[in-house]
Each structure stands twice: as C-alpha cells, then as structure tokens.
Design a protein around this motif. Structure first.
Motif, PDB file in Angstrom:
ATOM      1  N   UNK A   1       0.832  -1.202   0.000  1.00  0.00           N
ATOM      2  CA  UNK A   1       0.000   0.000   0.000  1.00  0.00           C
ATOM      3  C   UNK A   1       0.868   1.254   0.000  1.00  0.00           C
ATOM      4  N   UNK A   2       2.049   1.174  -0.615  1.00  0.00           N
ATOM      5  CA  UNK A   2       2.904   2.353  -0.736  1.00  0.00           C
ATOM      6  C   UNK A   2       2.275   3.346  -1.712  1.00  0.00           C
ATOM      7  N   UNK A   3       2.813   4.558  -1.741  1.00  0.00           N
ATOM      8  CA  UNK A   3       2.215   5.619  -2.537  1.00  0.00           C
ATOM      9  C   UNK A   3       2.111   5.323  -4.013  1.00  0.00           C
ATOM     10  N   UNK A   4       3.000   4.492  -4.527  1.00  0.00           N
ATOM     11  CA  UNK A   4       3.019   4.233  -5.966  1.00  0.00           C
ATOM     12  C   UNK A   4       1.857   3.382  -6.450  1.00  0.00           C
ATOM     13  N   UNK A   5       1.077   2.770  -5.540  1.00  0.00           N
ATOM     14  CA  UNK A   5      -0.087   1.997  -5.980  1.00  0.00           C
ATOM     15  C   UNK A   5      -1.340   2.871  -6.057  1.00  0.00           C
ATOM     16  N   UNK A   6      -1.218   4.141  -5.704  1.00  0.00           N
ATOM     17  CA  UNK A   6      -2.380   5.044  -5.682  1.00  0.00           C
ATOM     18  C   UNK A   6      -3.168   5.060  -6.991  1.00  0.00           C
ATOM     19  N   UNK A   7      -2.506   5.082  -8.174  1.00  0.00           N
ATOM     20  CA  UNK A   7      -3.276   5.160  -9.424  1.00  0.00           C
ATOM     21  C   UNK A   7      -4.209   3.971  -9.655  1.00  0.00           C
ATOM     22  N   UNK A   8      -3.910   2.821  -9.061  1.00  0.00           N
ATOM     23  CA  UNK A   8      -4.765   1.645  -9.267  1.00  0.00           C
ATOM     24  C   UNK A   8      -5.251   1.064  -7.938  1.00  0.00           C
ATOM     25  N   UNK A   9      -5.391   1.927  -6.918  1.00  0.00           N
ATOM     26  CA  UNK A   9      -5.778   1.461  -5.594  1.00  0.00           C
ATOM     27  C   UNK A   9      -7.140   0.772  -5.605  1.00  0.00           C
ATOM     28  N   UNK A  10      -8.123   1.368  -6.276  1.00  0.00           N
ATOM     29  CA  UNK A  10      -9.462   0.775  -6.291  1.00  0.00           C
ATOM     30  C   UNK A  10      -9.446  -0.616  -6.908  1.00  0.00           C
ATOM     31  N   UNK A  11      -8.685  -0.784  -7.990  1.00  0.00           N
ATOM     32  CA  UNK A  11      -8.605  -2.104  -8.632  1.00  0.00           C
ATOM     33  C   UNK A  11      -7.855  -3.094  -7.743  1.00  0.00           C
ATOM     34  N   UNK A  12      -6.858  -2.607  -6.991  1.00  0.00           N
ATOM     35  CA  UNK A  12      -6.110  -3.482  -6.092  1.00  0.00           C
ATOM     36  C   UNK A  12      -7.005  -3.969  -4.946  1.00  0.00           C
ATOM     37  N   UNK A  13      -7.827  -3.076  -4.411  1.00  0.00           N
ATOM     38  CA  UNK A  13      -8.771  -3.477  -3.370  1.00  0.00           C
ATOM     39  C   UNK A  13      -9.768  -4.499  -3.918  1.00  0.00           C
ATOM     40  N   UNK A  14     -10.239  -4.268  -5.141  1.00  0.00           N
ATOM     41  CA  UNK A  14     -11.156  -5.223  -5.771  1.00  0.00           C
ATOM     42  C   UNK A  14     -10.489  -6.584  -5.923  1.00  0.00           C
ATOM     43  N   UNK A  15      -9.186  -6.597  -6.238  1.00  0.00           N
ATOM     44  CA  UNK A  15      -8.452  -7.853  -6.371  1.00  0.00           C
ATOM     45  C   UNK A  15      -8.391  -8.595  -5.036  1.00  0.00           C
ATOM     46  N   UNK A  16      -8.152  -7.865  -3.941  1.00  0.00           N
ATOM     47  CA  UNK A  16      -8.116  -8.500  -2.624  1.00  0.00           C
ATOM     48  C   UNK A  16      -9.473  -9.139  -2.316  1.00  0.00           C
ATOM     49  N   UNK A  17     -10.535  -8.368  -2.541  1.00  0.00           N
ATOM     50  CA  UNK A  17     -11.882  -8.883  -2.282  1.00  0.00           C
ATOM     51  C   UNK A  17     -12.171 -10.128  -3.116  1.00  0.00           C
ATOM     52  N   UNK A  18     -11.799 -10.066  -4.387  1.00  0.00           N
ATOM     53  CA  UNK A  18     -12.081 -11.197  -5.269  1.00  0.00           C
ATOM     54  C   UNK A  18     -11.260 -12.415  -4.865  1.00  0.00           C
ATOM     55  N   UNK A  19     -10.008 -12.213  -4.481  1.00  0.00           N
ATOM     56  CA  UNK A  19      -9.150 -13.320  -4.055  1.00  0.00           C
ATOM     57  C   UNK A  19      -9.736 -14.028  -2.851  1.00  0.00           C
ATOM     58  N   UNK A  20     -10.126 -13.249  -1.846  1.00  0.00           N
ATOM     59  CA  UNK A  20     -10.672 -13.831  -0.619  1.00  0.00           C
ATOM     60  C   UNK A  20     -12.055 -14.418  -0.872  1.00  0.00           C
ATOM     61  N   UNK A  21     -12.880 -13.690  -1.627  1.00  0.00           N
ATOM     62  CA  UNK A  21     -14.228 -14.168  -1.900  1.00  0.00           C
ATOM     63  C   UNK A  21     -14.246 -15.463  -2.681  1.00  0.00           C
ATOM     64  N   UNK A  22     -13.330 -15.598  -3.638  1.00  0.00           N
ATOM     65  CA  UNK A  22     -13.285 -16.804  -4.451  1.00  0.00           C
ATOM     66  C   UNK A  22     -12.878 -18.030  -3.637  1.00  0.00           C
ATOM     67  N   UNK A  23     -12.150 -17.810  -2.546  1.00  0.00           N
ATOM     68  CA  UNK A  23     -11.758 -18.941  -1.706  1.00  0.00           C
ATOM     69  C   UNK A  23     -12.971 -19.659  -1.132  1.00  0.00           C
ATOM     70  N   UNK A  24     -14.082 -18.923  -1.003  1.00  0.00           N
ATOM     71  CA  UNK A  24     -15.300 -19.541  -0.464  1.00  0.00           C
ATOM     72  C   UNK A  24     -15.847 -20.622  -1.388  1.00  0.00           C
ATOM     73  N   UNK A  25     -15.422 -20.615  -2.648  1.00  0.00           N
ATOM     74  CA  UNK A  25     -15.885 -21.612  -3.607  1.00  0.00           C
ATOM     75  C   UNK A  25     -15.068 -22.902  -3.534  1.00  0.00           C
TER      76      UNK A  25
END
Length: 250
Positions: free
Chosen positions: A43-67
């Motif tokens: 979560x360093x400053x250089x990820x700011x331009x794609x922060x929303x997509x990175x958060x979506x990736x975390x959610x999708x990674x964890x959510x998919x584990x439920x399958x």
C-alpha cells in the motif's frame, strides 16, 4: 458460521522485532485440520493510481476462496504494508474463517509512504509458522501458503532476507507444517523484476511471479491465481506433500 467477535474470539500473538499478529482462538475452531492463507499487499504511494482495482483484487481473491470444496478448512489473514503505518504493517484481519471476514474492511485501505517489503514477508511467513505451531501443539494438522504482492523494492525496515530465510528453514526443520509455499508477486514491477527475483532467492521464497503492468484484466487473473493456489494447497492437506503448482498465466 457467525462472524467472530474480535475482542472475544481472536488473540494477539507476538513475533520477533516487535511485530505481532492475530488469529482465531484455537479452542473455538471446529475442524481438525486447516490451511493457513496469508496475503500481504503493498500500500505504498506508488499503488495510488490503481488502488481501487487493487482493493477489488483483494476482495475477489478472498471471496473466491469460499468456492473451494474445503472452504471450511481455510483460515485467512490479510495485511497491507507501507511506511505510512506505525511499524510498517497494517493487519486488516488475522487468521480467521472465511465466514467471519468483513469484506467492507478492505474499502478502508489507503495508499502512501514507502515499501517495507522485507518486513511484510517476515511477518507474513512468521505469523503463518507461529500460528501453525500453536495448532500443531493442540494436535491440529496444518499446511500453508503465503502471498506477498508488491510494485517495488524494499525501502527499509527491521527485517532482512536472511531473517526471512531463517524463519522458512526453521519451519522445515521443526515440521509443524505439513507443507508451505511462499509466492512473491510483482505488479507494475518490470523495472525491478530482477531485484525482486534476487530477493526471492536470498530469502528462500518458493516462487517469484512478474505479473506485468496493472490492468483490471491482469488483477482479475491475479485474483484467480491466488484463489486457485489456495484451493490446491487446501486439497493437498493430509496427503503429506505440497500442493500441485498452478500455472501463473497472469
């Protein structure tokens, strides 16, 4: 399973160098074997331009584990790292069952500061091994998989590649984990891919993946890779061997 009460059902445990982590109280766990999943995200400053997509990736990674067919046997910890955090590490949640995870907590993440990459890897593998030892001592069987996702090199902290390697070697020697796989993933990191792969070798990390430039499609593939790797690791639990490698087509 209801969500855990963070004060009553989760304990804090100390690691070296003033680091700590949390995990579900072992006496409250319902299964006899678990796959421990640790995900560390830059979560360093250089990820700011794609922060929303990175958060979506975390959610999708964890959510998919439920399958996963063994989703009830997963305990997942998610942490982010940046020098903007006190101590460099922000644990979003410790090792808890999937049903207890509040996905809304990921929306509170913000980017800024530098990249304490070595500290994140050290805490990620150290927390996995320490919690696995507690499970082992209470006659649970466990294996684990650790992911560290970064867009840059380490910018300083308390840990070193040698410290990470020592943790990994200790776990192998003491055999309280049936198997463990560690994966270092670079995103938007072509400029430092060689340095990250060198770090991987020095630290004894299992695998380095250069995921290329960030796009929504790439991050979706990264989420799929994470969830498939977790599922493979969980299905290998009890076989006495490591999980089957997942092709990193990111």
């Amino acid at each position: 399973m209801p969500r855990l009460d963070q004060s009553a059902d989760v304990e804090t445990h100390a690691l070296g160098n003033n680091f700590s982590f949390t995990g579900a109280r072992i006496e409250g766990l319902g299964a006899t074997e678990y796959t421990l999943v640790d995900i560390e995200v830059d979560m360093s400053g250089s990820v700011s331009p794609f922060l929303a997509d990175l958060i979506a990736m975390i959610k999708e990674s964890v959510g998919a584990c439920a399958k996963s067919p063994r989703s009830d046997n997963l305990l997942v910890r998610v942490a982010t790292f940046s020098t903007a955090y006190p101590g460099g590490i922000n644990e979003v949640h410790g090792f808890i069952p999937l049903a207890s995870i509040d996905h809304g907590a990921y929306d509170q993440l913000h980017a800024g500061g530098g990249t304490p990459l070595f500290d994140a890897c050290y805490v990620g593998v150290g927390a996995t091994f320490s919690y696995a030892r507690m499970l082992f001592d209470q006659e649970f069987n466990a294996n684990g998989i650790s992911f560290t996702i970064t867009d840059g090199e380490d910018t300083g902290g308390a840990a070193s590649p040698a410290m990470i390697r020592a943790e990994i070697e200790r776990a192998k020697k003491e055999e309280f984990l049936e198997s463990h796989v560690s994966v270092l993933i670079g995103i938007n990191a072509a400029h430092c891919a060689a340095a990250l792969d060198r770090f991987r070798r020095e630290a004894g990390i299992t695998q380095f993946i250069d995921a290329g430039d960030v796009s929504k499609g790439k991050l979706a593939k990264l989420a799929a890779f994470v969830s498939q790797s977790v599922s493979s690791t969980s299905q290998a639990l009890g076989t006495g061997g490591p999980s089957q490698a997942i092709a990193a087509t990111i």
